[in-house]
Enzyme design. Structure first.
Site, PDB file in Angstrom:
ATOM      1  N   GLU A  58       0.898  -1.188  -0.114  1.00  0.00           N
ATOM      2  CA  GLU A  58       0.004  -0.110  -0.032  1.00  0.00           C
ATOM      3  C   GLU A  58       0.735   1.150   0.242  1.00  0.00           C
ATOM      4  O   GLU A  58       0.377   2.374   0.411  1.00  0.00           O
ATOM      5  CB  GLU A  58      -1.142   0.115   1.142  1.00  0.00           C
ATOM      6  CG  GLU A  58      -1.887  -1.246   1.162  1.00  0.00           C
ATOM      7  CD  GLU A  58      -3.074  -1.254   1.917  1.00  0.00           C
ATOM      8  OE1 GLU A  58      -3.534  -0.157   2.496  1.00  0.00           O
ATOM      9  OE2 GLU A  58      -3.529  -2.614   2.239  1.00  0.00           O
ATOM     10  N   GLU A  65      -4.809  -6.847   2.392  1.00  0.00           N
ATOM     11  CA  GLU A  65      -3.564  -7.209   2.792  1.00  0.00           C
ATOM     12  C   GLU A  65      -3.065  -8.573   2.209  1.00  0.00           C
ATOM     13  O   GLU A  65      -2.310  -9.629   3.049  1.00  0.00           O
ATOM     14  CB  GLU A  65      -3.109  -7.274   4.187  1.00  0.00           C
ATOM     15  CG  GLU A  65      -3.611  -5.732   4.834  1.00  0.00           C
ATOM     16  CD  GLU A  65      -4.894  -5.340   4.955  1.00  0.00           C
ATOM     17  OE1 GLU A  65      -5.334  -4.381   4.662  1.00  0.00           O
ATOM     18  OE2 GLU A  65      -5.600  -6.295   5.511  1.00  0.00           O
ATOM     19  N   GLU A  74     -10.267   3.235   1.061  1.00  0.00           N
ATOM     20  CA  GLU A  74     -10.285   3.191   2.468  1.00  0.00           C
ATOM     21  C   GLU A  74      -9.250   4.396   2.803  1.00  0.00           C
ATOM     22  O   GLU A  74      -9.323   5.137   3.792  1.00  0.00           O
ATOM     23  CB  GLU A  74      -9.657   1.927   3.377  1.00  0.00           C
ATOM     24  CG  GLU A  74      -8.320   1.487   3.183  1.00  0.00           C
ATOM     25  CD  GLU A  74      -8.041   0.222   3.894  1.00  0.00           C
ATOM     26  OE1 GLU A  74      -9.007  -0.429   4.189  1.00  0.00           O
ATOM     27  OE2 GLU A  74      -6.829   0.029   3.725  1.00  0.00           O
TER      28      GLU A  74
HETATM   29  C1  NOJ Z   1      -7.701  -3.231   6.239  1.00  0.00           C
HETATM   30  C2  NOJ Z   1      -8.573  -3.716   5.109  1.00  0.00           C
HETATM   31  O1  NOJ Z   1      -8.258  -3.031   3.866  1.00  0.00           O
HETATM   32  C3  NOJ Z   1     -10.089  -2.961   5.343  1.00  0.00           C
HETATM   33  O2  NOJ Z   1     -10.923  -3.174   4.203  1.00  0.00           O
HETATM   34  C4  NOJ Z   1     -10.678  -3.490   6.535  1.00  0.00           C
HETATM   35  O3  NOJ Z   1     -11.763  -2.967   6.817  1.00  0.00           O
HETATM   36  C5  NOJ Z   1      -9.709  -3.367   7.764  1.00  0.00           C
HETATM   37  N1  NOJ Z   1      -8.357  -3.814   7.418  1.00  0.00           N
HETATM   38  C6  NOJ Z   1     -10.284  -4.166   9.078  1.00  0.00           C
HETATM   39  O4  NOJ Z   1     -10.150  -5.701   8.600  1.00  0.00           O
HETATM   40 CA    CA Z   2      -5.847  -2.604   3.544  1.00  0.00          CA
END
Ligand code: NOJ
Ligand code: CA
Length: 672
Positions: free
Chosen positions: A176, A446, A470
């Site tokens: 990322e 991830e 996000e």
């Molecule tokens: C990171 C993820 O990319 C996201 O989509 C998720 O909501 C959070 N972790 C919590 O698992």
């Molecule tokens: Ca993530």
């Protein structure tokens, strides 16, 4: 059959012959269209390199091959034992995707090599396609060696000049990092896919295909314009522990005259093994939504308490909306106990007190909506592996056929191993295979990087593996330009769960109701950096077979633009990028069952793109439903201004698409 050119400067009368040792050789093989050529060159001392040209111009200059091992001498000087060549032209179909029909047309050269002055054997299998090349090493069963520990792979990619390059910094755990755009000479250590444009305009991307029980390949600079494979290590420093026979992943070089061709390349899938699932009737692409965005915005929480997002009541509301609006699935993050108490069984298996899993699952089934279960592991691999069968059994019993997994652990798994190392590769595959046994589709966050294994395991639907939507909720976020780098880098590996579809661009509906992860009011001036019409376009451009309409349900209720999502198909018969420039613009056309979904997007420069509709069938009238930026739309000052227009069109028409700065256009075309 197209001509295969295999030239041997030493004696080689047939394509499958023993060869005298200790002689320099020069073997070449062409792509079926004769544009690309790979030449293997051996020096007198046995050092062997490969060289790639396209239309007689060097794409990759003489580049080294070989390995170093633990407790064994290096293997990088060879004699040829035998060569074999073959032309293949086959067609295969996939149960879902951007395209259902694929053509695998390539020339293959298999070179059986023996260590110079030794006995060890390794084969080099090289495939040359019209859209690039792939090669892998194959260690056959051989006398006296059962196991090897690879310490280094010497595979190198020497580029002839300082190409324009898009790349992310290598990180063994996080994919990322922001994309960088620099001359190749400034790349120190990068993840793949790494994409370049040469001075002559050729587009080149380095990656790998079919990463199976091996370490991921990163690329490290070893001199001017020279990148070398650097395998992600185990904690003990070794890279790959294997029992022979061993095939490495394919090292891939996608080559295209333009950006569109790169995005249209099928090379990665063609180099993966065929589907292993006898029955894929349960593998079904769908759109989905969920309480996810409200949590990232800080309106809701994963943990129980006043702001807990995944309550039974809220779940019912989402299920109702999904059922009424042709949305296939609903994701419930924070459905479980144990957030903040990682490693316990609760974290993987037990519903929170205010989330009645049985009731929610029954309701969803009755309404014809799929539930997407959520397993955040926080990188506790042993704990997850010890509970995963239990949770998959529970999900199967409840009719839950999709699971989003998560591996938030930026510094590596809790046991010290890396996401991208051989340990991680094995874990992620184990989950996909176990899920297949339970008829569960996987969306991994991830994740291990995508190397096309969805061809072999079609339940491996989508994954994150780059900076997703996000980041807009709690950071400076993702630019319109970044979203136009993804199709030519990350997405060459495969689908991404980017999570587009945000309508409330600056989160004004939630002003004063947002909190950061410490429970303090969210004061960051965060927002989405595109227009609303572009959010619709990205649902087509950023392909994901599980495509999330990410915004909070209240932002969709009664919104006219939601009609595009209601109508959206995410399982296409065919797709193609019409025109594109990396980081600047793109137009994509996708089709399923005689319905076309078209999307265009631009960076922060407003521009007008034209699209000839000559891909439509003849002698019919069609209706184009156009969702476009309003004339005064702008990603910063007026992002939510859009217009919906309907036009009758035929294949003789050309659409003129005016895109606002940071904007886009989404179009659905149906028969009149
Ligand atoms: C990171 C993820 O990319 C996201 O989509 C998720 O909501 C959070 N972790 C919590 O698992
Ligand atoms: Ca993530």
């Amino acid at each position: 059959m197209k001509k295969i050119l295999v030239t041997l400067m030493i004696l080689l009368s047939t394509a499958c012959s023993p060869i005298a040792t200790n002689q320099t050789f020069n073997l070449s093989i062409n792509s079926p269209d004769n544009h690309s050529t790979v030449v293997l060159v051996q020096q007198n001392n046995g050092e062997t390199s490969y060289h790639v040209t396209r239309d007689e111009k060097t794409v990759v200059d003489a580049s080294q091959l070989g390995f170093t091992f633990k407790n064994m001498p290096p293997l990088d000087k060879f004699d040829i034992v035998k060569t074999q060549q073959k032309f293949t032209k086959t067609e295969w179909t996939s149960p879902w995707g951007q395209n259902k029909h694929h053509q695998d047309e390539h020339n293959e050269l298999l070179v059986e090599l023996k260590e110079k002055d030794g006995d060890r054997l390794v084969n080099l299998r090289l495939r040359v396609f019209n859209d690039g090349i792939g090669f892998r090493y194959e260690f056959p069963l051989q006398n006296n060696i059962t196991d090897v520990v690879i310490m280094d792979e010497k595979t190198t990619f020497v580029l002839p000049e300082d190409n324009d390059t898009w790349w992310i910094e290598a990180d063994y755990d996080s994919y990322e990092k922001p994309y960088q755009h620099t001359p190749l000479s400034q790349v120190k250590h990068a993840n793949t896919p790494l994409t370049m444009v040469a001075k002559n305009g050729l587009h080149i991307s380095l990656h790998e295909a079919a990463l199976t029980d091996y370490a991921s390949m990163t690329l490290v600079s070893t001199g001017p314009n020279s990148l070398k494979a650097k395998l992600v290590p185990w904690q003990d420093g070794s890279k790959v522990k294997a029992t022979l026979p061993l095939n490495t992943p394919w090292r891939t070089i996608q080559i295209s005259p333009d950006a569109a061709g790169l995005a249209n390349s099928d090379l990665i899938l063609n180099l993966n093994e065929p589907n292993k699932l006898a029955d894929t009737s349960w593998v079904k692409p769908m759109t989905y939504m969920g309480v996810w965005w409200e949590i990232h915005l800080g309106v809701g929480t994963w943990t129980t308490g006043e702001r807990h997002a995944a309550t039974t009541e809220r779940a019912m509301k989402y299920i109702d909306f999904a059922a009424d609006n042709n949305v296939g699935g609903v994701l419930f993050e924070g459905w479980n106990k144990g957030w903040g108490e990682w490693g316990k069984r609760e974290a993987y298996v037990v519903p929170a007190d205010d989330f009645d899993l049985q009731k929610v699952a029954d309701y969803a089934r009755q309404k014809g909506v799929n539930i997407i279960g959520h397993n955040e592991t926080e990188g506790r691999i042993e704990a997850y592996e010890s509970h995963v069968e239990e949770i998959f059994n529970i999900y199967s019993d409840l009719g839950i056929n999709t699971v989003k997994t998560g591996y938030v652990a930026e510094k590596g798994f809790i046991n010290g191993e890396h996401h991208q190392g051989q340990y991680g590769v094995r874990h992620y595959r184990k989950i996909v295979e176990l899920a297949a046994q339970h008829k569960i589709m996987i969306n991994a966050h991830e994740p291990i990087k995508d190397t096309g294994i969805r061809r072999t395991w079609p339940n491996m639907m989508t994954r994150e593996g780059a900076r997703g939507g996000e980041w807009n909720a709690w950071s400076e976020g993702n630019s319109a330009e970044y979203l136009l780098i993804l199709p030519f880098t990350r997405l060459l590996g495969g689908p991404m769960d980017y999570t587009p579809g945000i309508f409330d661009i600056d989160y004004s509906h939630f002003a004063g109701k947002r909190y950061n992860w410490h429970g303090e009011p969210q004061t960051g001036d965060y927002r989405v950096h595109t227009t609303l019409a572009r959010q619709l376009a990205d649902m087509v451009i950023l392909y994901s077979p599980l495509q999330m309409a990410s915004d909070v349900v209240e932002n969709y209720e009664g919104h006219p633009a939601f009609q595009f999502i209601r109508d959206l198909n995410v399982d296409f018969d065919s797709s193609f990028v019409v025109e594109a420039k990396i980081a600047e613009y793109i137009t994509v056309v996708r089709e399923a069952d005689d319905v076309w979904f078209i999307a265009s997007a631009t960076n922060n420069t407003a521009r007008t793109l034209n699209l000839a509709l000559d891909f439509l069938p003849e002698n019919s009238d069609f209706i184009a439903q156009i969702y476009r930026d309003a004339d005064d739309a702008h990603f910063q000052t007026n992002p939510e201004a859009y217009q919906i227009e309907t036009r009758v069109v035929t294949r003789k028409d050309t659409l003129t698409m005016a895109l606002a700065a940071g904007g886009g256009q989404a179009i659905r075309i149906i028969k009149k």
